[in-house]
Design an enzyme around this catalytic site. Structure first.
Site, short mmCIF file in Angstrom:
data_model
loop_
_atom_site.label_atom_id
_atom_site.label_comp_id
_atom_site.label_asym_id
_atom_site.label_seq_id
_atom_site.Cartn_x
_atom_site.Cartn_y
_atom_site.Cartn_z
N SER A 66 0.83 -1.20 0.00
CA SER A 66 0.00 0.00 0.00
C SER A 66 0.87 1.25 0.00
O SER A 66 1.67 1.45 -0.89
CB SER A 66 -0.94 -0.06 1.20
OG SER A 66 -2.02 0.79 1.01
N ASP A 101 -9.10 -4.09 -5.67
CA ASP A 101 -8.54 -3.53 -4.45
C ASP A 101 -9.30 -2.26 -4.08
O ASP A 101 -9.46 -1.37 -4.91
CB ASP A 101 -7.06 -3.20 -4.67
CG ASP A 101 -6.32 -2.86 -3.39
OD1 ASP A 101 -6.84 -2.06 -2.58
OD2 ASP A 101 -5.21 -3.38 -3.20
N HIS A 153 -7.34 -5.97 -0.31
CA HIS A 153 -6.24 -5.04 -0.43
C HIS A 153 -4.92 -5.78 -0.41
O HIS A 153 -4.60 -6.49 0.53
CB HIS A 153 -6.32 -4.06 0.73
CG HIS A 153 -5.33 -2.94 0.65
ND1 HIS A 153 -5.04 -2.28 -0.51
CD2 HIS A 153 -4.56 -2.37 1.61
CE1 HIS A 153 -4.14 -1.34 -0.27
NE2 HIS A 153 -3.83 -1.38 1.00
#
Length: 530
Positions: A239, A471, A499
């Site tokens: 991320s 996602d 995610h």
């Protein structure tokens, strides 16, 4: 809530590894049709991040030459140390920041490959906690056998001189603030909450707030690389960690080793577009949840004949009821389930499809039994609030980094009002709240230091960029854009939900990344897994 959060939780949390969360919420994903142009046009319009000189400046030599003093840190098998870095790289003599480092040494057998630095995202997620709770024990055994697993909490985060803004009770008030104001009074209350939050952060660490940027954190990682004795940095970032890793590659392309950027962010986008596209990403994830929900007998939002669009309308109607009539939760501190807390709880469950069952149960209890406890648990997990009412510094660091890295998405309520149609088109369920959540940086006490930019990292070895098609927090479109910017990128696609992709159940993804980390064999560009 704030904006642009990408945080990866450990597998010890029931909702799984939700990386980019929405501290107020994060940044966008596949933008709605016609919302903001193409990924390529955004990249072409942004300046490129320039690499730093290869030679280490003399003023930084004391930092690069320091010796870490390793000690036990309460978790069996792990060692901890403190790394010094300059507060201000432009004036290294002006003072230090002290950064918490942890490692678990390679277990063998096999030749040691050096250090593997990990970062779970955020910004604001504790890399040390992530290492000790998950990566240092849960990464594939072959990887842990060959690498020293290492983490550093970035400046301003967790154990590394953490930014603090509000106490627990103040945060309880803040997280319950109405993010869908109906009139001027409610708008003023929301603006007041953002001002109070920002003032609290500014009062705590006015000097540090100017020096918690992603560029500075990436430079800190290069000091750590040198101190660990590694010629190149090997890194797995999830991320927001992909932004950190890509920034490192852009600044030090000749020192970039095996880099995995999982759940990629796009550094070329301005804050408003990031937030708009992330809003669309959460809608994409919710539509996937909705299709799954109506196939199950315990779905509180509709039956088999209910369309995903109607599921969204049913959820939005529930949120609207909570706006005027919060439901009890049994919370020891007297909190009731408000619209804002319920929305956060639903969003938290979008990070990992394994949380969908928990979400269905929590929605059933709240909608049919007037019991908001389950959704409150999900919301608290997102905000990292413990049972005693204390919050980690995740939300504080998240805002501090985001508001320094990019100019604010909006300058005031009028701009939010004008943008509401676009956000509500991107997500009929979440759009209004996420638009208002994007206002938080408008009142930040420190001027932004960064701008949108492309990262090319010319000369770097192959870099693996991973994107998940549905996602919620880092839309797949961002992975494609970052891979197009990086000169040596190999795009690896996971066709699935949730995610990030590594370590989430796809043998194809895991085997591909493990081959890269262990043998230096990158995937063919464009490889797809499910």
């Amino acid at each position: 809530m704030h904006t642009r959060r990408t945080h990866r939780r450990s597998r010890t949390a029931r909702i799984g590894i939700g990386l980019l969360a929405a501290v107020g919420l994060l940044v966008p994903a596949c933008s709605p049709e016609g919302a903001s142009g193409t990924a390529s046009s955004a990249s072409e319009g942004a300046a490129a991040l320039a690499a730093l000189p290869r030679a280490t400046p003399a003023a930084l030599s004391p930092y690069y030459g320091q010796k870490l003093k390793w000690r036990g840190c309460g978790v069996p098998g792990f060692q901890c140390a403190t790394l010094r870095a300059p507060l201000d790289y432009a004036e290294p003599s002006a003072g230090d920041v002290r950064l918490a480092v942890a490692r678990k040494k390679a277990t063998g057998p096999g030749e040691r490959l050096g250090s593997l630095l990990v970062n779970p995202g955020g910004p604001g997620g504790s890399a040390v906690d992530y290492l000790q709770a998950y990566a240092g024990v849960g990464y594939p055994a072959d990887v842990r056998a060959r690498y020293d697993m290492v983490a550093v909490d970035p400046r301003g985060v967790a154990r590394s001189e953490p930014v603090e803004c509000l106490d627990g009770r103040e945060m309880d008030t803040y997280t319950q603030t109405d993010l869908t104001p109906d009139d001027g009074k409610e708008t003023d209350a929301l603006v007041g909450a953002y001002r109070t939050f920002a003032e609290g952060c500014g009062a705590d660490a006015p000097g540090l707030l100017r020096h918690v940027s992603t560029v500075e954190a990436a430079r800190d990682m290069d000091i750590l690389r040198a101190v660990l004795g590694d010629g190149k940095l090997n890194f797995v970032g999830a991320s927001y960690g992909t932004f950190l890793g890509a920034t490192y590659a852009g600044l030090f392309p000749d020192r970039a080793g095996r880099l995995v950027l999982d759940g990629a962010m796009d550094p070329s986008l301005p804050a408003r577009r990031l937030n708009l596209e992330q809003t669309a990403g959460f809608e994409t994830a919710f539509q996937s949840f909705a299709k799954d929900c109506v196939r199950r007998p315990d779905c509180p939002l509709g039956g088999r004949s209910t369309t995903p669009a109607q599921v969204g309308k049913n959820l939005k109607a529930f949120f609207d009821r909570l706006d005027s009539r919060p439901v009890p939760t049994g919370d020891a501190d007297g909190r009731r389930l408000t619209e804002s807390l319920a929305t956060t709880g639903v969003i938290a469950a979008m990070y990992d499809e394994s949380a969908w069952e928990q979400l269905r149960e929590s929605l059933t209890a709240a909608m049919r039994e007037n019991d908001g406890a389950g959704l409150l648990v999900l919301s608290d997990s997102y905000y990292e609030r413990d049972a005693d009412g204390a919050y980690s510094n995740l939300m504080f660091a998240n805002a501090a980094v985001n508001c320094l890295d990019l100019p604010a998405a909006f300058e005031g309520p009028d701009e939010v009002q004008a943008a509401l149609p676009a956000f509500e088109k991107a997500s009929p369920v979440f759009g209004e709240g996420l638009a208002w959540a994007s206002l938080n940086c408008a009142y930040w006490p420190v001027a932004p230091a960064g701008e949108p930019h492309r990262i090319k990292a010319a000369g770097a070895k192959p870099i693996v960029v991973v994107g998940t098609t549905r996602d919620p927090a880092t839309p797949y479109r961002w992975a494609k854009s970052l891979a197009a910017q990086l000169s040596s990128a190999r795009l690896l696609t996971y066709d699935g939900d949730g995610h990030t992709a590594y370590g989430r159940g796809s043998a194809c993804i895991d085997n591909t990344i493990n081959a890269y980390l262990l043998r230096g064999t990158p995937p063919k560009d464009g490889k797809r897994c499910s």
